[in-house]
Write a protein that holds these residues in place. Structure first.
Motif, short mmCIF file in Angstrom:
data_model
loop_
_atom_site.label_atom_id
_atom_site.label_comp_id
_atom_site.label_asym_id
_atom_site.label_seq_id
_atom_site.Cartn_x
_atom_site.Cartn_y
_atom_site.Cartn_z
N SER A 1 -21.06 32.03 25.65
CA SER A 1 -22.36 32.04 24.96
C SER A 1 -22.24 31.44 23.56
CB SER A 1 -22.89 33.48 24.85
OG SER A 1 -23.09 34.01 26.14
N LEU A 2 -21.11 31.71 22.90
CA LEU A 2 -20.88 31.11 21.59
C LEU A 2 -20.76 29.60 21.71
CD1 LEU A 2 -20.20 31.08 18.59
CD2 LEU A 2 -17.82 31.63 19.18
N LEU A 3 -20.04 29.14 22.72
CA LEU A 3 -19.90 27.69 22.91
C LEU A 3 -21.26 27.05 23.17
CD1 LEU A 3 -18.03 25.28 23.07
CD2 LEU A 3 -17.64 25.79 25.48
N ALA A 4 -22.12 27.75 23.92
CA ALA A 4 -23.47 27.24 24.19
C ALA A 4 -24.27 27.15 22.89
CB ALA A 4 -24.19 28.13 25.19
N ALA A 5 -24.15 28.19 22.04
CA ALA A 5 -24.87 28.18 20.75
C ALA A 5 -24.35 27.07 19.86
CB ALA A 5 -24.71 29.54 20.06
N CYS B 1 -25.06 27.99 31.18
CA CYS B 1 -25.07 29.10 30.23
C CYS B 1 -26.36 29.07 29.41
CB CYS B 1 -23.85 29.03 29.32
SG CYS B 1 -23.72 30.40 28.16
N GLN B 2 -26.76 27.88 28.95
CA GLN B 2 -27.99 27.76 28.16
C GLN B 2 -29.21 28.12 29.00
OE1 GLN B 2 -27.45 23.68 26.82
NE2 GLN B 2 -27.12 24.39 24.73
N ARG B 3 -29.19 27.74 30.29
CA ARG B 3 -30.33 28.05 31.16
C ARG B 3 -30.52 29.56 31.27
NH1 ARG B 3 -31.42 29.76 36.00
NH2 ARG B 3 -29.21 30.00 36.54
N ALA C 1 -25.47 35.32 30.51
CA ALA C 1 -24.43 34.56 31.21
C ALA C 1 -23.30 35.46 31.68
CB ALA C 1 -23.87 33.47 30.28
N GLU C 2 -22.81 35.18 32.88
CA GLU C 2 -21.69 35.94 33.42
C GLU C 2 -20.41 35.54 32.71
OE1 GLU C 2 -21.42 38.37 35.75
OE2 GLU C 2 -23.61 38.49 35.67
#
Length: 421
Positions: free
Chosen positions: A21-25, A55-57, A70-71
């Motif tokens: 999630s951090l990578l997506a942000a 993940c963004q979706r 996200a899983e």
């Protein structure tokens, strides 16, 4: 430089803290952050885009209580099959380097991890230039009843963030660290703890308490000048507030509410870890280029002296050839019988031939050395251009690096996070 230099970043945290999630942000900010520094970035494989997009979706379609996030990254049979997320960085059409983000499954950090998984993490940690430690802010800040006091840590910090195991891992891998390293501690889902200056500074103080042993290890004299440490909170979702904790089958899950209920996915400060990482990596990259430049300039000075010497040799060979040719031409003007008699007692052809061969060889050596000089000069010019381009990028990254309200540089500012003049 035919092969792009690769700079490596690894996420280190237990499963479920929010590494992906951090990578997506962070990815949300990639284009804007790099463009502001005059650089371009692009993924070099579809796997990178697909994983981040998924993940963004999920984050964009989360419900009001964040139940469909996200899983966590699933473990693989062979950890080395995970090639990470790879991006190429450059300016215009020219690519300078690759950046690889590795997001190991959180299961690899558990005491129950296999030997292969543990060795994988240690080797990756040894090889990576920068490490991001995502932190579950709620676990750090909340007690079973109310928020933790300034001298306390949250009830679930040890369980969720496992600072003892993270510290042990660093002590095992960084004990004899040689290359410079950056460690970024990134509190995630910290929206509730960044509302005011007091909240943000309180979060910072709790990180100092919750990771005291790790930070003290980094401060040891043999590590202090090799390891830079920064704190960069990231509001990975935006518009959320911690509600309560639920424990089912000895597993505690935090419940959040969106505020307002229809608030969109709006991460904040996802650029900050990226800015600090790039500021560090480009400084390290530039230090290597400066060493290359110094060596290239030394080679250039040496080759220029050699060119000067070979030019002197060429001039000398040319004068010898001119004298030998002059004697040869004068001899050829004699009447044939007289020329034959003169050649019998005084051979002028052999010295002329030798002088001509010597001149040809000397000219070839001069041209080869001069071409070598031009090649080294081109390398010097290209390296100087790279250093200047990255100095400009570093300055632009640094301008927007936050250093207050929960953000801080703990160590390494002067050595590894300087702003070029």
């Amino acid at each position: 430089m035919n092969k792009l230099q690769e700079l490596n970043i690894i996420m280190v945290a237990p499963r479920g803290v929010g590494k992906t999630s951090l990578l997506a942000a962070m990815y949300e900010e990639f284009d804007k952050t790099f463009a502001s520094a005059g650089l371009t970035i692009c993924p070099n494989d579809s796997k990178t885009l697909d994983a981040i997009a998924e993940c963004q979706r999920l984050l964009q379609n989360m419900d009001s209580e964040l139940n469909n996030l996200a899983e966590p990254t699933a473990p693989q049979l062979d950890p080395w099959e995970d090639q990470g997320f790879v991006f190429e960085v450059g300016s215009g059409i020219k690519k300078f380097m690759k950046i690889r983000f590795t997001d190991p499954c959180g299961e690899y950090f558990k005491s129950t991890a296999s030997t292969v998984q543990q060795d994988y993490v240690k080797q990756q940690l040894n090889q990576c230039d920068a490490v991001i430690i995502p932190i579950d802010s709620t676990a750090l800040m909340e007690k079973k009843v109310g928020r933790a006091k300034s001298t306390e840590i949250g009830s679930w910090h040890e369980q969720k963030n496992d600072p003892a195991r993270i510290t042990k891992l660093f002590k095992e891998t960084y004990e004899n660290v040689i290359k410079p390293r950056l460690v970024v501690l990134a509190p995630l889902k910290c929206e509730s703890y960044m509302k005011t200056d007091k909240d943000a500074n309180d979060l910072l103080d709790h990180i100092k308490i919750g990771y005291r042993e790790l930070l003290d290890f980094f401060k040891e004299e043999k590590h202090y000048h090799k390891i830079a440490v920064v704190i960069t909170p990231v509001q990975t979702i935006g518009h959320i507030a911690y509600s309560h904790a639920e424990t089912i089958n000895n597993y505690t899950q935090f419940v959040y509410n969106k505020q307002p209920i229809d608030a969109p996915y709006a991460p904040k400060d996802g650029d900050q870890p990226l800015r600090y990482v790039l500021r560090f990596l480009l400084n390290v990259y530039n230090e290597d280029r400066k060493l290359e430049l110094e060596k290239a300039r030394e080679n250039l000075d040496e080759v220029e002296r050699e060119v000067g010497f070979k030019a002197y040799q060429l001039n000398s060979a040319q004068r010898r050839l001119e004298l030998a040719q002059q004697r040869f031409n004068v001899r050829n003007q004699l009447w044939g019988p007289f020329r034959g008699i003169a050649n019998f007692f005084d051979d002028v052809y052999t010295p002329y031939s030798e002088a001509n061969n010597s001149y040809t060889e000397t000219e070839s050596a001069f041209n080869e050395t001069e071409n070598q000089k031009f090649a080294i000069q081109g390398m010097v010019d290209a390296t100087e251009a790279q250093i200047q381009a990255f100095n400009t990028a570093i300055s632009k990254f640094a301008v927007d690096c936050k250093q207050d309200r929960g953000f801080a540089i703990f160590q390494g500012r002067a050595k590894w996070l300087p702003v070029p003049k």
